[in-house]
Design an enzyme around this catalytic site. Structure first.
Site, short mmCIF file in Angstrom:
data_model
loop_
_atom_site.label_atom_id
_atom_site.label_comp_id
_atom_site.label_asym_id
_atom_site.label_seq_id
_atom_site.Cartn_x
_atom_site.Cartn_y
_atom_site.Cartn_z
N CYS A 273 45.34 -57.35 -35.24
CA CYS A 273 44.02 -57.06 -35.82
C CYS A 273 44.18 -56.22 -37.09
CB CYS A 273 43.16 -56.31 -34.79
SG CYS A 273 41.50 -55.99 -35.41
N CYS B 86 41.66 -48.87 -35.85
CA CYS B 86 41.14 -48.05 -34.74
C CYS B 86 42.31 -47.35 -34.04
CB CYS B 86 40.36 -48.94 -33.77
SG CYS B 86 39.25 -50.09 -34.60
N CYS C 116 43.66 -48.21 -30.48
CA CYS C 116 43.78 -49.61 -30.06
C CYS C 116 45.19 -50.19 -30.14
CB CYS C 116 42.82 -50.48 -30.87
SG CYS C 116 42.76 -52.17 -30.20
N CYS D 52 33.36 -61.65 -19.76
CA CYS D 52 33.36 -61.04 -21.10
C CYS D 52 34.61 -61.47 -21.86
CB CYS D 52 33.37 -59.52 -20.99
SG CYS D 52 32.08 -58.87 -19.96
N CYS E 265 29.39 -62.80 -22.00
CA CYS E 265 29.44 -61.67 -22.93
C CYS E 265 30.60 -61.90 -23.88
CB CYS E 265 29.64 -60.37 -22.14
SG CYS E 265 29.82 -58.92 -23.20
N CYS F 78 25.43 -54.64 -25.42
CA CYS F 78 26.35 -53.83 -24.62
C CYS F 78 27.03 -52.90 -25.62
CB CYS F 78 27.37 -54.76 -23.95
SG CYS F 78 28.69 -53.85 -23.11
N ARG G 104 28.52 -48.55 -17.49
CA ARG G 104 29.77 -49.10 -16.94
C ARG G 104 30.90 -48.07 -16.95
NH1 ARG G 104 30.88 -53.92 -19.75
NH2 ARG G 104 29.48 -54.91 -18.28
#
Ligand code: SAM
Ligand code: DTB
Ligand code: SF4
Length: 366
Positions: free
Chosen positions: A64, A68, A71, A108, A139, A199, A271
Protein backbone atom coordinates in the site's frame (compact mmCIF):
# COMPACT_ATOMS: atom_id res chain seq x y z
CA UNK A 1 -31.26 -5.97 17.40
CA UNK A 2 -32.02 -2.33 18.14
CA UNK A 3 -34.83 -2.32 20.71
CA UNK A 4 -35.32 1.40 21.12
CA UNK A 5 -34.66 2.68 17.62
CA UNK A 6 -38.33 3.59 17.13
CA UNK A 7 -39.13 4.69 20.67
CA UNK A 8 -39.15 8.50 20.74
CA UNK A 9 -38.29 9.07 24.40
CA UNK A 10 -35.26 6.81 24.10
CA UNK A 11 -34.18 8.15 20.72
CA UNK A 12 -33.81 11.56 22.43
CA UNK A 13 -30.56 10.25 23.93
CA UNK A 14 -28.96 10.26 20.50
CA UNK A 15 -26.84 13.41 20.58
CA UNK A 16 -24.43 15.09 18.20
CA UNK A 17 -23.20 17.90 20.43
CA UNK A 18 -20.75 16.21 22.78
CA UNK A 19 -18.21 18.54 24.36
CA UNK A 20 -14.68 17.85 25.37
CA UNK A 21 -15.39 18.64 29.05
CA UNK A 22 -18.28 16.18 29.19
CA UNK A 23 -16.28 13.39 27.64
CA UNK A 24 -13.24 14.06 29.86
CA UNK A 25 -15.63 13.77 32.82
CA UNK A 26 -16.81 10.38 31.58
CA UNK A 27 -13.19 9.26 31.34
CA UNK A 28 -12.61 10.40 34.95
CA UNK A 29 -15.58 8.50 36.42
CA UNK A 30 -14.94 5.67 38.87
CA UNK A 31 -14.69 2.50 36.77
CA UNK A 32 -17.72 0.78 38.33
CA UNK A 33 -19.93 3.85 37.89
CA UNK A 34 -18.86 4.17 34.26
CA UNK A 35 -19.58 0.52 33.52
CA UNK A 36 -22.97 0.75 35.22
CA UNK A 37 -23.87 3.78 33.12
CA UNK A 38 -22.70 2.10 29.90
CA UNK A 39 -24.57 -1.11 30.74
CA UNK A 40 -27.76 0.87 31.48
CA UNK A 41 -27.58 2.64 28.11
CA UNK A 42 -26.72 -0.63 26.37
CA UNK A 43 -29.80 -2.37 27.79
CA UNK A 44 -32.08 0.44 26.58
CA UNK A 45 -31.07 -0.19 23.00
CA UNK A 46 -29.86 -3.78 22.71
CA UNK A 47 -30.23 -7.28 24.03
CA UNK A 48 -27.14 -7.37 26.32
CA UNK A 49 -26.58 -11.06 25.56
CA UNK A 50 -26.40 -10.71 21.81
CA UNK A 51 -23.24 -10.01 19.83
CA UNK A 52 -23.03 -9.39 16.08
CA UNK A 53 -20.46 -11.55 14.32
CA UNK A 54 -18.53 -10.54 11.19
CA UNK A 55 -15.77 -12.23 9.22
CA UNK A 56 -12.92 -10.35 7.56
CA UNK A 57 -11.10 -11.20 4.35
CA UNK A 58 -8.18 -9.37 2.78
CA UNK A 59 -9.01 -9.21 -0.94
CA UNK A 60 -5.77 -7.37 -1.80
CA UNK A 61 -2.84 -7.59 0.56
CA UNK A 62 0.21 -5.36 1.12
CA UNK A 63 2.18 -2.92 -1.07
CA UNK A 64 0.00 0.00 0.00
CA UNK A 65 1.37 3.45 -0.90
CA UNK A 66 0.05 5.08 2.32
CA UNK A 67 2.22 5.62 5.41
CA UNK A 68 -0.16 4.69 8.28
CA UNK A 69 2.37 4.02 11.06
CA UNK A 70 0.37 1.16 12.59
CA UNK A 71 -0.10 -0.80 9.39
CA UNK A 72 1.78 -3.93 8.34
CA UNK A 73 0.52 -3.42 4.77
CA UNK A 74 2.25 -0.14 4.04
CA UNK A 75 4.95 -0.55 1.36
CA UNK A 76 7.11 1.86 3.40
CA UNK A 77 7.83 -0.59 6.21
CA UNK A 78 9.56 -3.95 6.03
CA UNK A 79 7.18 -6.25 7.88
CA UNK A 80 7.98 -9.39 5.88
CA UNK A 81 4.40 -9.49 4.60
CA UNK A 82 3.83 -11.41 1.37
CA UNK A 83 1.95 -9.10 -0.98
CA UNK A 84 -0.98 -10.48 -2.99
CA UNK A 85 -2.90 -9.24 -6.02
CA UNK A 86 -6.67 -8.73 -5.99
CA UNK A 87 -8.24 -12.11 -5.12
CA UNK A 88 -10.28 -13.89 -7.76
CA UNK A 89 -14.04 -13.65 -7.27
CA UNK A 90 -14.37 -17.46 -6.93
CA UNK A 91 -12.00 -17.47 -3.96
CA UNK A 92 -13.90 -14.66 -2.30
CA UNK A 93 -17.19 -16.57 -2.74
CA UNK A 94 -15.61 -19.70 -1.27
CA UNK A 95 -14.45 -17.81 1.83
CA UNK A 96 -17.81 -16.09 2.18
CA UNK A 97 -19.59 -19.47 2.13
CA UNK A 98 -17.26 -20.70 4.88
CA UNK A 99 -17.97 -17.57 6.92
CA UNK A 100 -21.71 -18.10 6.55
CA UNK A 101 -21.41 -21.77 7.57
CA UNK A 102 -19.65 -20.74 10.79
CA UNK A 103 -22.45 -18.34 11.74
CA UNK A 104 -21.13 -14.95 10.57
CA UNK A 105 -23.85 -12.62 9.37
CA UNK A 106 -21.57 -10.05 7.74
CA UNK A 107 -18.63 -10.51 5.37
CA UNK A 108 -16.09 -7.66 5.34
CA UNK A 109 -13.68 -7.40 2.44
CA UNK A 110 -10.60 -5.20 2.86
CA UNK A 111 -8.04 -3.95 0.33
CA UNK A 112 -4.65 -2.34 0.95
CA UNK A 113 -5.39 0.63 -1.27
CA UNK A 114 -5.30 4.40 -0.87
CA UNK A 115 -8.48 4.27 -2.98
CA UNK A 116 -9.92 1.90 -5.59
CA UNK A 117 -8.94 2.65 -9.19
CA UNK A 118 -11.68 2.82 -11.83
CA UNK A 119 -10.49 -0.47 -13.32
CA UNK A 120 -10.95 -2.19 -9.93
CA UNK A 121 -14.59 -1.19 -9.62
CA UNK A 122 -16.15 -3.91 -11.85
CA UNK A 123 -14.38 -6.58 -9.76
CA UNK A 124 -15.32 -5.22 -6.36
CA UNK A 125 -18.94 -4.57 -7.35
CA UNK A 126 -19.16 -8.14 -8.68
CA UNK A 127 -17.77 -9.41 -5.36
CA UNK A 128 -20.47 -7.51 -3.50
CA UNK A 129 -23.22 -8.93 -5.76
CA UNK A 130 -21.99 -12.50 -5.34
CA UNK A 131 -21.52 -12.33 -1.55
CA UNK A 132 -24.92 -10.69 -1.17
CA UNK A 133 -26.52 -13.58 -3.11
CA UNK A 134 -25.33 -15.91 -0.33
CA UNK A 135 -27.60 -14.08 2.12
CA UNK A 136 -24.76 -12.35 3.96
CA UNK A 137 -24.55 -8.68 4.84
CA UNK A 138 -21.71 -7.11 2.90
CA UNK A 139 -19.03 -4.68 4.05
CA UNK A 140 -15.97 -3.31 2.28
CA UNK A 141 -12.98 -1.20 3.26
CA UNK A 142 -11.07 -0.05 0.20
CA UNK A 143 -9.71 3.36 1.25
CA UNK A 144 -11.04 6.72 0.07
CA UNK A 145 -14.17 6.71 -2.11
CA UNK A 146 -15.49 9.29 -4.58
CA UNK A 147 -19.23 10.02 -4.67
CA UNK A 148 -19.57 7.98 -7.85
CA UNK A 149 -17.72 4.99 -6.40
CA UNK A 150 -19.88 5.06 -3.28
CA UNK A 151 -23.03 5.09 -5.43
CA UNK A 152 -21.73 2.19 -7.56
CA UNK A 153 -21.04 0.11 -4.44
CA UNK A 154 -24.46 0.90 -3.01
CA UNK A 155 -26.10 -0.10 -6.29
CA UNK A 156 -24.20 -3.40 -6.22
CA UNK A 157 -25.78 -4.10 -2.82
CA UNK A 158 -23.04 -3.05 -0.37
CA UNK A 159 -24.58 -2.70 3.11
CA UNK A 160 -21.66 -1.18 5.08
CA UNK A 161 -18.51 0.74 4.21
CA UNK A 162 -15.69 0.76 6.76
CA UNK A 163 -13.48 3.84 6.86
CA UNK A 164 -11.91 4.70 10.20
CA UNK A 165 -11.05 8.14 11.53
CA UNK A 166 -8.37 6.24 13.46
CA UNK A 167 -7.62 8.89 16.13
CA UNK A 168 -8.22 12.52 17.14
CA UNK A 169 -7.59 15.30 14.61
CA UNK A 170 -4.76 16.54 16.88
CA UNK A 171 -2.85 13.24 16.96
CA UNK A 172 -3.66 12.23 13.38
CA UNK A 173 -0.60 13.92 11.81
CA UNK A 174 1.70 11.84 14.04
CA UNK A 175 0.26 8.67 12.52
CA UNK A 176 -0.57 9.36 8.85
CA UNK A 177 0.78 12.05 6.52
CA UNK A 178 -0.39 10.79 3.11
CA UNK A 179 -4.07 11.74 3.52
CA UNK A 180 -5.83 14.27 5.70
CA UNK A 181 -8.52 14.00 8.34
CA UNK A 182 -10.79 15.96 5.99
CA UNK A 183 -10.19 13.35 3.26
CA UNK A 184 -11.55 10.76 5.68
CA UNK A 185 -14.55 12.88 6.62
CA UNK A 186 -15.30 13.41 2.91
CA UNK A 187 -15.31 9.67 2.26
CA UNK A 188 -17.69 9.16 5.18
CA UNK A 189 -19.97 11.82 3.71
CA UNK A 190 -19.91 10.13 0.28
CA UNK A 191 -20.81 6.81 1.92
CA UNK A 192 -23.68 8.37 3.91
CA UNK A 193 -24.97 10.27 0.88
CA UNK A 194 -25.01 7.06 -1.15
CA UNK A 195 -27.31 5.56 1.49
CA UNK A 196 -24.90 2.97 2.89
CA UNK A 197 -24.38 2.19 6.55
CA UNK A 198 -21.19 3.71 7.91
CA UNK A 199 -18.67 1.64 9.84
CA UNK A 200 -16.12 4.01 11.39
CA UNK A 201 -14.00 3.92 14.50
CA UNK A 202 -10.34 3.99 15.36
CA UNK A 203 -7.29 2.51 17.02
CA UNK A 204 -6.16 3.02 20.58
CA UNK A 205 -2.82 2.11 22.12
CA UNK A 206 -0.80 4.06 19.52
CA UNK A 207 0.81 6.31 22.16
CA UNK A 208 -2.08 8.80 22.06
CA UNK A 209 -3.23 10.70 25.16
CA UNK A 210 -6.56 10.23 26.97
CA UNK A 211 -7.73 13.47 25.40
CA UNK A 212 -6.97 12.01 21.95
CA UNK A 213 -9.17 9.01 22.75
CA UNK A 214 -11.88 11.46 23.83
CA UNK A 215 -11.27 13.52 20.66
CA UNK A 216 -11.78 10.47 18.42
CA UNK A 217 -15.09 9.60 20.10
CA UNK A 218 -16.28 13.22 19.87
CA UNK A 219 -15.54 13.28 16.12
CA UNK A 220 -17.48 10.04 15.62
CA UNK A 221 -20.46 10.95 17.81
CA UNK A 222 -20.76 14.47 16.40
CA UNK A 223 -20.97 13.31 12.77
CA UNK A 224 -24.35 14.18 11.17
CA UNK A 225 -25.40 10.55 11.89
CA UNK A 226 -23.72 8.14 14.30
CA UNK A 227 -21.85 5.44 12.38
CA UNK A 228 -24.06 2.35 12.55
CA UNK A 229 -20.95 0.35 13.42
CA UNK A 230 -18.03 1.65 15.53
CA UNK A 231 -14.93 -0.57 15.56
CA UNK A 232 -12.58 0.08 18.46
CA UNK A 233 -9.25 -1.52 17.61
CA UNK A 234 -6.47 -2.11 20.10
CA UNK A 235 -3.23 -1.60 18.18
CA UNK A 236 -1.79 -4.90 16.98
CA UNK A 237 1.94 -4.21 17.13
CA UNK A 238 3.70 -5.56 14.07
CA UNK A 239 7.49 -5.79 13.83
CA UNK A 240 8.85 -3.41 11.22
CA UNK A 241 6.12 -0.79 11.67
CA UNK A 242 7.08 2.47 13.41
CA UNK A 243 4.65 1.69 16.28
CA UNK A 244 6.11 -1.72 17.05
CA UNK A 245 7.68 -0.55 20.31
CA UNK A 246 5.02 1.84 21.60
CA UNK A 247 4.04 1.36 25.27
CA UNK A 248 1.04 -0.87 25.98
CA UNK A 249 -2.22 0.88 26.79
CA UNK A 250 -3.51 0.20 30.32
CA UNK A 251 -6.29 -2.40 29.71
CA UNK A 252 -8.81 -0.48 31.86
CA UNK A 253 -8.32 2.55 29.58
CA UNK A 254 -9.34 0.36 26.64
CA UNK A 255 -12.47 -0.82 28.46
CA UNK A 256 -13.29 2.78 29.39
CA UNK A 257 -13.02 3.77 25.71
CA UNK A 258 -15.54 1.05 24.79
CA UNK A 259 -17.90 2.13 27.60
CA UNK A 260 -17.77 5.78 26.55
CA UNK A 261 -18.31 4.88 22.87
CA UNK A 262 -21.42 2.97 24.02
CA UNK A 263 -22.71 5.93 26.07
CA UNK A 264 -22.07 8.48 23.31
CA UNK A 265 -23.46 6.35 20.44
CA UNK A 266 -26.20 4.32 22.18
CA UNK A 267 -27.85 2.76 19.13
CA UNK A 268 -24.65 1.85 17.27
CA UNK A 269 -22.96 -1.51 17.28
CA UNK A 270 -19.61 -1.04 19.04
CA UNK A 271 -17.13 -3.59 17.80
CA UNK A 272 -14.44 -5.08 20.00
CA UNK A 273 -12.23 -5.18 16.93
CA UNK A 274 -8.49 -5.89 16.42
CA UNK A 275 -6.33 -6.86 19.41
CA UNK A 276 -8.53 -9.56 20.97
CA UNK A 277 -5.78 -12.12 20.63
CA UNK A 278 -3.84 -10.38 23.37
CA UNK A 279 -6.88 -10.08 25.66
CA UNK A 280 -7.86 -12.78 28.12
CA UNK A 281 -11.47 -13.94 28.47
CA UNK A 282 -12.10 -11.74 31.50
CA UNK A 283 -10.95 -8.62 29.65
CA UNK A 284 -13.21 -9.45 26.69
CA UNK A 285 -16.11 -10.12 29.08
CA UNK A 286 -15.59 -6.66 30.60
CA UNK A 287 -15.63 -5.16 27.11
CA UNK A 288 -19.00 -6.85 26.43
CA UNK A 289 -20.25 -5.57 29.77
CA UNK A 290 -19.07 -2.08 28.82
CA UNK A 291 -21.29 -2.29 25.72
CA UNK A 292 -19.26 -3.92 22.97
CA UNK A 293 -21.69 -5.98 20.86
CA UNK A 294 -19.83 -6.98 17.75
CA UNK A 295 -16.65 -8.95 17.00
CA UNK A 296 -14.61 -10.30 14.14
CA UNK A 297 -14.92 -14.08 14.11
CA UNK A 298 -12.34 -16.30 12.41
CA UNK A 299 -8.67 -16.94 13.09
CA UNK A 300 -7.41 -14.11 10.86
CA UNK A 301 -8.14 -10.39 10.69
CA UNK A 302 -6.63 -8.96 7.49
CA UNK A 303 -2.99 -10.01 7.91
CA UNK A 304 -2.66 -10.65 11.65
CA UNK A 305 -4.22 -13.34 13.80
CA UNK A 306 -7.45 -13.30 15.75
CA UNK A 307 -8.55 -15.76 18.46
CA UNK A 308 -9.26 -19.26 17.24
CA UNK A 309 -12.95 -19.87 16.46
CA UNK A 310 -13.10 -22.63 19.11
CA UNK A 311 -12.05 -20.10 21.76
CA UNK A 312 -14.81 -17.69 20.74
CA UNK A 313 -17.49 -20.39 20.74
CA UNK A 314 -16.38 -21.41 24.20
CA UNK A 315 -16.31 -17.82 25.47
CA UNK A 316 -19.84 -17.15 24.12
CA UNK A 317 -21.01 -20.32 25.82
CA UNK A 318 -19.43 -19.41 29.15
CA UNK A 319 -20.99 -15.96 29.02
CA UNK A 320 -24.39 -17.05 27.66
CA UNK A 321 -23.92 -14.82 24.63
CA UNK A 322 -25.85 -15.51 21.42
CA UNK A 323 -24.65 -14.55 17.98
CA UNK A 324 -26.96 -11.91 16.51
CA UNK A 325 -28.95 -13.03 13.47
CA UNK A 326 -29.80 -10.85 10.51
CA UNK A 327 -33.12 -9.21 11.26
CA UNK A 328 -34.72 -8.93 7.85
CA UNK A 329 -37.43 -11.50 8.63
CA UNK A 330 -41.18 -11.36 8.07
CA UNK A 331 -43.23 -11.42 11.33
CA UNK A 332 -43.78 -15.19 11.22
CA UNK A 333 -40.18 -15.92 10.36
CA UNK A 334 -39.15 -13.56 13.14
CA UNK A 335 -41.32 -15.42 15.63
CA UNK A 336 -39.87 -18.74 14.47
CA UNK A 337 -36.33 -17.39 14.74
CA UNK A 338 -37.09 -16.19 18.26
CA UNK A 339 -38.38 -19.61 19.24
CA UNK A 340 -35.26 -21.21 17.79
CA UNK A 341 -33.12 -18.78 19.72
CA UNK A 342 -34.92 -19.62 22.96
CA UNK A 343 -34.53 -23.34 22.26
CA UNK A 344 -30.84 -22.79 21.57
CA UNK A 345 -30.17 -21.22 25.00
CA UNK A 346 -27.41 -23.26 26.65
CA UNK A 347 -28.45 -25.57 29.43
CA UNK A 348 -26.10 -26.27 32.36
CA UNK A 349 -25.31 -29.68 30.82
CA UNK A 350 -24.40 -27.89 27.62
CA UNK A 351 -21.61 -25.87 29.13
CA UNK A 352 -18.90 -28.32 28.15
CA UNK A 353 -17.55 -28.21 24.70
CA UNK A 354 -15.82 -30.94 22.72
CA UNK A 355 -12.32 -29.63 22.12
CA UNK A 356 -11.50 -32.70 20.01
CA UNK A 357 -14.03 -31.72 17.32
CA UNK A 358 -12.26 -30.91 14.03
CA UNK A 359 -14.98 -28.99 12.18
CA UNK A 360 -14.83 -25.19 12.43
CA UNK A 361 -17.39 -24.44 15.11
CA UNK A 362 -20.35 -22.23 14.42
CA UNK A 363 -21.13 -19.38 16.78
CA UNK A 364 -24.83 -20.04 16.27
CA UNK A 365 -24.53 -23.56 17.63
CA UNK A 366 -23.86 -22.40 21.20
N1 SAM B 1 -6.65 0.59 3.11
C1 SAM B 1 -7.93 0.89 3.60
C2 SAM B 1 -7.93 2.04 4.59
O1 SAM B 1 -6.92 2.28 5.23
O2 SAM B 1 -8.97 2.69 4.71
C3 SAM B 1 -8.65 -0.29 4.21
C4 SAM B 1 -7.87 -1.31 5.03
S1 SAM B 1 -7.16 -0.72 6.56
C5 SAM B 1 -6.11 -2.07 6.98
C6 SAM B 1 -8.52 -0.72 7.67
C7 SAM B 1 -8.26 -0.31 9.09
O3 SAM B 1 -7.59 -1.32 9.80
C8 SAM B 1 -7.41 0.92 9.34
O4 SAM B 1 -8.09 2.11 9.16
C9 SAM B 1 -7.02 0.74 10.79
O5 SAM B 1 -7.95 1.39 11.64
C10 SAM B 1 -7.10 -0.78 11.01
N2 SAM B 1 -5.75 -1.33 11.28
C11 SAM B 1 -4.75 -1.48 10.38
N3 SAM B 1 -3.64 -1.97 10.96
C12 SAM B 1 -3.94 -2.14 12.27
C13 SAM B 1 -3.22 -2.61 13.40
N4 SAM B 1 -1.95 -2.97 13.30
N5 SAM B 1 -3.83 -2.65 14.60
C14 SAM B 1 -5.13 -2.26 14.70
N6 SAM B 1 -5.87 -1.81 13.67
C15 SAM B 1 -5.29 -1.74 12.47
C1 DTB C 1 -11.30 -2.24 11.50
O1 DTB C 1 -11.61 -1.24 12.17
N1 DTB C 1 -10.48 -3.20 11.89
C2 DTB C 1 -10.31 -4.21 10.87
C3 DTB C 1 -11.32 -3.74 9.79
N2 DTB C 1 -11.77 -2.49 10.29
C4 DTB C 1 -10.94 -3.70 8.39
C5 DTB C 1 -8.90 -4.37 10.42
C6 DTB C 1 -7.97 -4.72 11.54
C7 DTB C 1 -6.63 -4.96 10.94
C8 DTB C 1 -5.62 -5.43 11.94
C9 DTB C 1 -4.30 -5.63 11.33
C10 DTB C 1 -4.26 -6.68 10.25
O2 DTB C 1 -4.75 -7.81 10.45
O3 DTB C 1 -3.65 -6.40 9.18
FE1 SF4 D 1 -2.78 1.25 3.40
FE2 SF4 D 1 -5.07 1.06 4.77
FE3 SF4 D 1 -2.75 0.12 5.78
FE4 SF4 D 1 -3.09 2.73 5.61
S1 SF4 D 1 -4.29 1.31 6.84
S2 SF4 D 1 -1.24 1.60 4.98
S3 SF4 D 1 -4.27 2.88 3.71
S4 SF4 D 1 -3.81 -0.63 3.99
Amino acid sequence: MTIAANVPHLSADIRHNWTSDEVQQLFSMPFNDLLFKAQTVHRQYFDPNEVQVSTLLSIKTGACPEDCKYCPQSARYDTGLEKERLLEIEKVIERAKEAKATGSTRFCMGAAWRNPRERDMPYVTKMVEEVKKLGLETCMTLGMLSREQAIALKQAGLDYYNHNLDTSPEFYGDIITTRTYDDRLNTLQNVRDAGMNVCSGGIVGMGESASDRAGLLIQLANLPEHPQSVPINMLVKVEGTPLDNVDDLEPFEFIRTIAIARIMMPASHVRLSAGRENMNEQMQALCFMAGANSIFYGCKLLTTSNPDTHEDVLLFKKLGINAERTRDFSDEAHEQALQEEIAAQPSAADLFYDATATKTPSVTEV
